[in-house]
Scaffold this active site. Sequence first.
Site, PDB file in Angstrom:
ATOM      1  N   ASP A  47       0.854  -1.188   0.000  1.00  0.00           N
ATOM      2  CA  ASP A  47       0.000   0.000   0.000  1.00  0.00           C
ATOM      3  C   ASP A  47       0.894   1.243   0.000  1.00  0.00           C
ATOM      4  O   ASP A  47       1.877   1.311   0.719  1.00  0.00           O
ATOM      5  CB  ASP A  47      -0.888  -0.016   1.254  1.00  0.00           C
ATOM      6  CG  ASP A  47      -1.949   1.053   1.218  1.00  0.00           C
ATOM      7  OD1 ASP A  47      -3.106   0.724   0.828  1.00  0.00           O
ATOM      8  OD2 ASP A  47      -1.618   2.212   1.541  1.00  0.00           O
ATOM      9  N   ILE A  48       0.550   2.237  -0.877  1.00  0.00           N
ATOM     10  CA  ILE A  48       1.362   3.462  -0.959  1.00  0.00           C
ATOM     11  C   ILE A  48       1.112   4.304   0.293  1.00  0.00           C
ATOM     12  O   ILE A  48      -0.041   4.432   0.724  1.00  0.00           O
ATOM     13  CB  ILE A  48       1.002   4.258  -2.215  1.00  0.00           C
ATOM     14  CG1 ILE A  48       1.206   3.382  -3.459  1.00  0.00           C
ATOM     15  CG2 ILE A  48       1.833   5.533  -2.343  1.00  0.00           C
ATOM     16  CD1 ILE A  48       0.683   3.986  -4.723  1.00  0.00           C
ATOM     17  N   GLU A  97      -4.960   2.144  -4.066  1.00  0.00           N
ATOM     18  CA  GLU A  97      -3.495   2.092  -4.120  1.00  0.00           C
ATOM     19  C   GLU A  97      -2.997   0.830  -3.451  1.00  0.00           C
ATOM     20  O   GLU A  97      -1.867   0.730  -3.020  1.00  0.00           O
ATOM     21  CB  GLU A  97      -2.909   3.376  -3.476  1.00  0.00           C
ATOM     22  CG  GLU A  97      -2.706   3.351  -1.984  1.00  0.00           C
ATOM     23  CD  GLU A  97      -3.993   3.462  -1.161  1.00  0.00           C
ATOM     24  OE1 GLU A  97      -5.077   3.107  -1.673  1.00  0.00           O
ATOM     25  OE2 GLU A  97      -3.923   3.880  -0.003  1.00  0.00           O
TER      26      GLU A  97
END
Length: 645
Positions: A507-508, A550
């Site tokens: 996950d960003i 994301e």
Amino acid sequence: MSAKTDAFKRQVLRLAGAYLVVAISVLLALGWPLHENYLRSRVEVIEAREQGYLSIADHMVHKEFLEVAGDLGVISTSAVLTDFLDQPNPLHHQRLTLALEQVVRNYGRYVDLQVQNLQGQPLVQVERVALLQQNHLSQVAASGANPATVLRISTPVFNSRQRQAGILQLEFQISELLDAFAKVMARNPFHQAMLVGPTGEWLSPGSFLMGSAIPLAQSNFAQQYPSVWAAMSRQRTGAVQTAQGLFLFDAIHPLEFEASPLPPAAVLHHQGMTVMASQPGGYHWRSVILVPQDFLEDTPFLWRSHGPLVGVLLAILVFVSWILAERKVYANVERAREQQDAQEIAALYDQAPCGYHSLDTHGYIIRMNLTELGWLGYERAEVQNRLRLTDLLTPASAAHFKKLFTRLKVSGQLRDIALDMVRKDGSILPVLLNATAEMSPQGEFLSSRTVCVDMTEIQRLQKALERKANTDGLTGLCNRRHFFELGVRELSRATRHHRPVVVCMIDIDHFKQVNDTYGHAAGDKVLVVMARTLAQQLRDTDVLARLGGEEFAILLPDTPLEIAKEIAERLRTALADARVALDDGGLLHFTVSIGVALRHSSTTTLEQMLRSADVALYAAKTAGRNQVHIAASDGVAAKENSLFV
Ligand SMILES: Nc1nc2c(ncn2[C@@H]2O[C@H](COP(=O)(O)OP(=O)(O)OP(=O)(O)O)[C@@H](O)[C@H]2O)c(=O)[nH]1
């Protein structure tokens, strides 16, 4: 429609006309000789009948002259005449006169009877005219009507000592004879009968009942019909064809008797002609019959008798010609339509958007349409009755089809069979077949008819659709659904082979800020760069997917946890090093947090592994982000296993 009908009618009319012309020509060709024969036999019949009339005329004339000769004989040898010649006294004169008057009264033909002396002076004379006047009877004398019809006949008469003592002279008219002749001849209204004197003069009128009568005084027969007269002068009897018609003639010798009843010295005076009874052949008449030409040809008669028949025949011919022509033209139109239909069907067969072929009982191709031949790149002659369908299939498809063909012969049909054909150039043509068997009434397989659809494009579209359905539109990575498909398959394989499997959730960090600061498009670019960077770092066997937003997931088959840790760290570093080029020329960098989960038992599902990885990820986020956390075997992220970069 109306134009079509008119064209049809015109064709029928033309053909019917041609039929009619042929039929009439044939009838004329057959009928003309019959007609000619009919006319010939008709002329023969007419000639024979008219010969009969000529014989009657001969007979009538002879009968008349026989009677006159008889009268002459009776008078010349009578006692009253002999007595008078012996003693010409008033008594004998009176008795002779009375006897002669009796003859004149009894026989209307006598005009004048005389007994003359040897010098030719009348001694006793009885004139019919005077006698009638004397008896106050109306005069019906024909004297002077036609000089040709009065004849005088004389013979020497003898006394009882057989010495010639005078001359007996009879003047007689043939008008009674002519009347009788006219009546007899009038029985046949279709001819003209005439009696002609020795020099061609008329004895009877030229016409009795038919046509216009020929005036006796104006001409004679010889002048009227010179060519006929010339022929009559040459021969006693015969026939002459002229433009007016057929003349039949016969000479009549009135003084010729079988046993001559005329005294040998009798003399006939007729129009200055003197004939001795000893030369009777020197005096003759002609009986002539003219059969008019139009009666001979009989056209009006034919028309009268056969006209209605000919009319009916013509009507029948017209009707039959029309019916035949109509049927013929209709048949032609039908044939043309059938040919057109056959051509259309052949074109539909050959140019259909699908392939058609038929196989015989041995699987040989007995027919194939141009579409299928075109797909395969063959000419018809190279295929039909030369190749089996299996010769045009890949080995696998051929083996498959052999089994199916056997089934087709029993079941009668095959539905949606996918096979791979081999083109002439060796390339593969995927097709879908639907086949039906043609069976004999006894249920024996005769042939099969197959419809094939080229599946190349369909397969391409299917693959494209499949790809689209499995792929994330932004990054080109697997989407969540496809990740689960592949993941479940990998887990089951790993279970079968007892191999380790690891799932990573990525996950960003602070991605919201990226969106908020640089815009959503920049955020998308970050996602794309991240996907590309991850793909570059992974093996082909690894399954990389964007699960949504994301959030990314990776399934690492055959990967022990230690290796997975290294990979996760390598990924984190690579992403941290990655740069995203912004539209304004600036470069953006970002970090990610990663949660890693190992499958611990064969009962662990992908969802459970993802949940564990997600817990580890959450731990990584909580721990400050930009780090990798390993999920504990119980699903809780283990701090001691955490790696911090
Ligand atoms: N540009 C872009 N943004 C997306 C996409 N999918 C999700 N987002 C955004 O991603 C952000 C996720 O934010 P959060 O879940 O709050 O978390 P975060 O900001 O990354 O913070 P942490 O995860 O806690 O580090 C949201 O702002 C979403 O709008 C996408 O496909 N493109």
